[in-house]
Enzyme design. Structure first.
Site, PDB file in Angstrom:
ATOM      1  N   GLY A 125      58.027 -15.019 -44.269  1.00 58.74           N
ATOM      2  CA  GLY A 125      58.543 -15.984 -43.512  1.00 58.74           C
ATOM      3  C   GLY A 125      60.143 -15.872 -42.927  1.00 58.74           C
ATOM      4  O   GLY A 125      60.760 -14.835 -43.356  1.00 58.74           O
ATOM      5  N   CYS A 126      60.073 -16.486 -42.215  1.00 62.08           N
ATOM      6  CA  CYS A 126      61.535 -16.468 -41.330  1.00 62.08           C
ATOM      7  C   CYS A 126      62.772 -16.706 -42.377  1.00 62.08           C
ATOM      8  O   CYS A 126      63.824 -15.957 -42.477  1.00 62.08           O
ATOM      9  CB  CYS A 126      61.772 -17.190 -39.927  1.00 62.08           C
ATOM     10  SG  CYS A 126      61.282 -18.963 -40.285  1.00 62.08           S
ATOM     11  N   PHE A 127      62.759 -18.017 -43.203  1.00 63.42           N
ATOM     12  CA  PHE A 127      63.659 -18.369 -43.912  1.00 63.42           C
ATOM     13  C   PHE A 127      63.719 -17.078 -44.888  1.00 63.42           C
ATOM     14  O   PHE A 127      64.745 -16.689 -45.518  1.00 63.42           O
ATOM     15  CB  PHE A 127      63.625 -19.547 -44.560  1.00 63.42           C
ATOM     16  CG  PHE A 127      63.803 -20.737 -43.664  1.00 63.42           C
ATOM     17  CD1 PHE A 127      65.352 -21.061 -43.321  1.00 63.42           C
ATOM     18  CD2 PHE A 127      63.204 -21.675 -43.196  1.00 63.42           C
ATOM     19  CE1 PHE A 127      65.684 -22.072 -42.708  1.00 63.42           C
ATOM     20  CE2 PHE A 127      63.625 -23.047 -42.429  1.00 63.42           C
ATOM     21  CZ  PHE A 127      64.870 -22.831 -42.068  1.00 63.42           C
ATOM     22  N   THR A 136      65.380 -14.081 -44.059  1.00 65.84           N
ATOM     23  CA  THR A 136      66.806 -14.010 -44.027  1.00 65.84           C
ATOM     24  C   THR A 136      67.470 -14.213 -45.310  1.00 65.84           C
ATOM     25  O   THR A 136      68.616 -13.602 -45.566  1.00 65.84           O
ATOM     26  CB  THR A 136      67.036 -15.317 -43.140  1.00 65.84           C
ATOM     27  OG1 THR A 136      66.496 -15.193 -41.855  1.00 65.84           O
ATOM     28  CG2 THR A 136      68.642 -15.288 -42.748  1.00 65.84           C
TER      29      THR A 136
END
Length: 350
Positions: free
Chosen positions: A153-155, A158
């Site tokens: 996932g993107c979160f 990061t």
């Protein structure tokens, strides 16, 4: 290097993740997109929905037909909603195609956790076990040996890239971690909903999914592996009035006294040779604009001697390193190519 030209199909081409794959793969020297697929818009030119692709992609959108796609492609990207990929991945794998899934269907190894956080029945456990978790900088060696990648996932990407080296080294207490993350509106997808309505988000800043965001168990799964024991985090997400970008500001208690310079050196050694993670020098912290449109993750740090805590700032473009870019990075790894192929973009600035 295996320089064989391969053919790619993109299922879910009319979503932001799918259309970002199209943009990025246009620059890839060894990949040709031979099929763009949308079950809801099959038969229509893709440029009808995305006029910026006029004269770049003139093909019509295909329907989801495994036999047709098998004849057209060697690898399939699944840029589909949760609950859809689990129905398609096995069919494409059985057809002999490589599969890179951008949804959350295969990220969590625990079926119970998937059901709790995604509110869907989980995928076949054997298929979940087969999927290699594609956090490229951590699991790249495993990606090289598979034909099935579950893109993070993107979160999660990061946050994990910002936290993983310090947790792995034992330099922070993993159960003291607080993640305060902010995303641009494109992270919500192209579908219409009140939360991303212009008049709701413009000149506004709001938290959402407090203590129930589906990336929480994904983050904890990887950090638990790094720490060698169960890890529980506090993870809060916010929506900010910008199109692209994620900033994760993370706080954790140091296990012993450390300097900014020591933290920087730890991270530089951990990510040595991984060209998409850029570690800032002491006293310098990244901003989302500095990675806009690219596959970079930039990370900066500050040790608070007064509280004994470490602050980590990590930024990505949620549609690139947080989705399509990392998917292509994983394709490069599993094909035995240089992981930067087709991804060497300078950030768009200002």
């Amino acid at each position: 290097m295996n320089a064989k030209q391969i053919r790619a199909a993109i299922v879910g081409s009319t979503g932001y993740g799918g259309v970002e794959l199209i943009r990025l793969l246009e620059s890839h020297p060894y990949v040709t997109v031979t099929s763009v697929i949308s079950s809801s818009s099959a038969g229509a030119p893709i440029a009808d929905g995305y006029p910026h692709l006029t004269e770049i992609r003139t093909d019509l959108l295909d329907d989801v037909d495994v036999g047709l796609i098998r004849d057209k492609a060697d690898v399939v990207f699944l840029a589909t909603p949760h609950g859809v990929s689990m129905k398609l991945a096995s069919q494409f794998l059985e057809a002999g195609l490589k599969v890179i899934d951008l949804s959350g269907d295969f990220r969590l190894k625990s079926g119970d956790a998937y059901k709790q956080w995604y509110k869907h029945e989980p995928a076949d456990p054997a298929l979940v076990e087969r999927a290699v978790y594609g956090l490229s900088e951590v699991y790249g060696e495993q990606v090289k040996t598979t034909d099935f990648v579950s893109n993070p996932g993107c979160f999660t990407t990061t946050s994990l890239l910002g936290l993983y080296p310090a947790v792995k080294a034992g330099w922070i207490d993993p159960n003291s971690i607080i993640i305060d993350a902010k995303s641009g509106v494109s992270g919500a997808g192209r579908g219409l909903n009140l939360s991303s309505h212009y008049s709701e988000i413009n000149e506004n800043f709001k938290a959402y999914k407090l203590n129930r965001h589906q990336h929480t168990p994904e983050i904890e799964q990887v950090l638990s592996e790094a720490a060698g024991r169960p890890v529980v985090t506090t993870f809060t997400t916010h929506l900010v009035p910008m199109t692209r970008g994620i900033m994760a500001t993370m706080y954790a208690t140091l296990t012993e006294k450390r300097s900014d310079a020591e933290i920087v050196e730890l991270y530089r050694q951990f990510y040595e040779g991984r060209k998409f993670v850029r570690v800032r020098p002491a006293g310098h912290w990244p901003a989302t604009k500095e990675v806009y449109g690219t596959n970079y993750c930039d990370i900066g740090f500050s040790v608070d001697e007064r509280t004994g805590r470490l602050t980590i700032i990590s930024v990505t473009d949620n549609l690139v390193k947080g989705a399509a870019g990392q998917a292509i990075q994983n394709l490069n790894l599993l094909m035995g190519w240089d992981e930067t192929l087709g991804l060497q973009f300078t950030p768009v600035y200002p």
